[in-house]
Structure formats: C-alpha cells, structure tokens
Write an enzyme that holds these catalytic residues in place. Structure first.
Site, PDB file in Angstrom:
ATOM      1  N   LYS A  47      21.862  43.449  -7.025  1.00  0.00           N
ATOM      2  CA  LYS A  47      21.153  42.993  -5.827  1.00  0.00           C
ATOM      3  C   LYS A  47      20.440  41.671  -6.085  1.00  0.00           C
ATOM      4  O   LYS A  47      20.552  40.720  -5.288  1.00  0.00           O
ATOM      5  CB  LYS A  47      20.142  44.052  -5.381  1.00  0.00           C
ATOM      6  N   ALA A  74      15.664  45.846  -6.524  1.00  0.00           N
ATOM      7  CA  ALA A  74      15.212  47.180  -6.930  1.00  0.00           C
ATOM      8  C   ALA A  74      16.163  48.224  -6.380  1.00  0.00           C
ATOM      9  O   ALA A  74      16.788  48.032  -5.337  1.00  0.00           O
ATOM     10  CB  ALA A  74      13.792  47.450  -6.431  1.00  0.00           C
ATOM     11  N   ASP A  75      16.264  49.332  -7.099  1.00  0.00           N
ATOM     12  CA  ASP A  75      17.021  50.469  -6.594  1.00  0.00           C
ATOM     13  C   ASP A  75      16.385  51.752  -7.103  1.00  0.00           C
ATOM     14  O   ASP A  75      16.024  51.857  -8.282  1.00  0.00           O
ATOM     15  CB  ASP A  75      18.482  50.415  -7.034  1.00  0.00           C
ATOM     16  N   THR A  76      16.242  52.701  -6.195  1.00  0.00           N
ATOM     17  CA  THR A  76      15.630  53.988  -6.523  1.00  0.00           C
ATOM     18  C   THR A  76      16.686  55.085  -6.472  1.00  0.00           C
ATOM     19  O   THR A  76      17.442  55.179  -5.504  1.00  0.00           O
ATOM     20  CB  THR A  76      14.488  54.315  -5.540  1.00  0.00           C
ATOM     21  N   ALA A 125      14.831  51.104 -10.860  1.00  0.00           N
ATOM     22  CA  ALA A 125      15.108  49.932 -11.677  1.00  0.00           C
ATOM     23  C   ALA A 125      14.660  48.704 -10.910  1.00  0.00           C
ATOM     24  O   ALA A 125      14.872  48.606  -9.702  1.00  0.00           O
ATOM     25  CB  ALA A 125      16.591  49.843 -12.009  1.00  0.00           C
TER      26      ALA A 125
END
Length: 214
Positions: free
Chosen positions: A70, A87-89, A124
């Site tokens: 991203k 960001a990624d959850t 992250a």
C-alpha cells in the site's frame, strides 16, 4: 491490481512547508486515530492493490506485505515530496486469517469462531518516502495485541450483527463499537485493535528527519 484508487482527498488544515504525510488508506478510523495524536495527513489516497492472501500465507507476513504494498503503490504515484503511511490490520486465530466482513453471513461466521476464544490482532505499518523526498527513509513495524471475547449466545451475535459496525471490519467486529461489551481480555495496544498502533506510528515518525511529531 496495483496503483492508486480514484479515492483521494486533500485534508483541510494539512497544508504546510516541506514534505507532507500521506495516508495510504481509505479508513476513516485511521484518520481519526492520527488526529488523536495531532497528525493531519496532507492527502488520503486509497491504494489499489490485490489484498488476497497467497497460498498458505501466514498472518504476520501477510499483514506486512499489504502494508508495504500500500505504501509503495501510493508513494510511486506521487511526484511531490511526501512520506506515505501504509497500514493493514489482520485478525488471526492461530494460523488462520479471518476475512474482512463484507456481508452479514461472513460476520456471523467470524463472531461464532471468536466466541469464547482468544485471537490475535496484528497491524503492520510501513513508511515510504516518495522519490522527491530524498531525506526520508523506509521503515516498518508489526504490532500484535491479544483479544478474548466472552462466550456469545446466538441472540448476542444477532444483536452485534444488527448494530452494523462489523461492516468491512477484519474479523467481523469493531472494538470501538458494540463488540466492546463482550471483550473480556485485551493485552497490548488498544489503538492497534482499532486499526493503527499510535505509539509505534509516533516512534517511527520521530525517527524521520524533520519535525513530524513532538
């Protein structure tokens, strides 16, 4: 697909000299979390990438890959000096990655699986400078929190589904929503579970050249 989606927004109050912070996410909750610590992105640009897990991909490398991709996709599309935050959850039960709930049935399956169980929430975060800002440097971090739901009855699951704040959420719930009434244990960062670990974001920005955050 790679690149940037048409969703892009200039944020009032974010203008200023020098490179700007760009949020590579369409998530309003991430923008709200940044505002909580006084950060206003100059732009919000949703990265258009393939978010499907690879064959046998595990939760930690999956989250890191998406955050990197991203940030890199948005940074590559900007000509101005900027620092891009991706960001990624991911919600995981053991090695299993739970989906983002796009419909009621998916949310129901997630909640039934999480009922009475401990699970891990991983976010992250990745920083990528654009090519026009040579003083910036890439950085990334993975943050983990542990969450346990109480045992949910069928009626309680229905009530959570009726509340509607599961829509688009990893694991089918939002800890800042109605699900908070059923979280009996949380270890780690609460903001991480919401979608952006604020302490770690602030620390990463303090490691960049310039006055990003005090």
């Amino acid at each position: 697909m790679t690149g940037q989606s048409p969703l892009s927004a200039d944020i009032p109050g974010a203008d200023g000299p020098g490179p700007g912070l760009v949020l590579a996410s369409a998530s309003p909750r991430r923008r709200d979390l940044l505002a909580q610590i006084g950060l206003v992105p100059r732009h919000v640009i949703a990265a258009d990438i393939d978010e499907c897990p690879g064959p046998a991909e595990l939760p930690r490398p999956y989250a890191l890959r998406l955050a990197r991709d991203k940030a890199a996709a948005v940074a590559a599309g900007l000509a101005e000096p900027a620092l891009v935050l991706g960001a990624d959850t991911v919600v995981a039960v053991g090695r299993r990655i739970l989906p983002k709930a796009c419909d009621r049935d998916t949310a129901r399956r997630c909640l039934a699986l999480l009922s009475g169980r401990r699970h891990t929430v991983l976010t992250a975060i990745a920083l990528r400078p654009t090519a026009a800002w040579t003083d910036g440097r890439a950085a990334e971090r993975l943050v983990e929190s542990t969450v346990t739901f109480s045992r949910l009855t069928a009626r309680q699951i229905d009530a959570l589904l009726d509340a509607g704040d599961w829509d688009g959420k990893a694991g089918g719930y939002a800890i800042q929503g109605h699900a908070a009434a059923f979280i009996r244990f949380l270890s780690g960062s609460h903001s991480n579970v919401v979608g952006l670990p604020l302490f770690e974001v602030a620390q990463m920005l303090r490691g960049q050249k310039g006055d990003w955050i005090r």
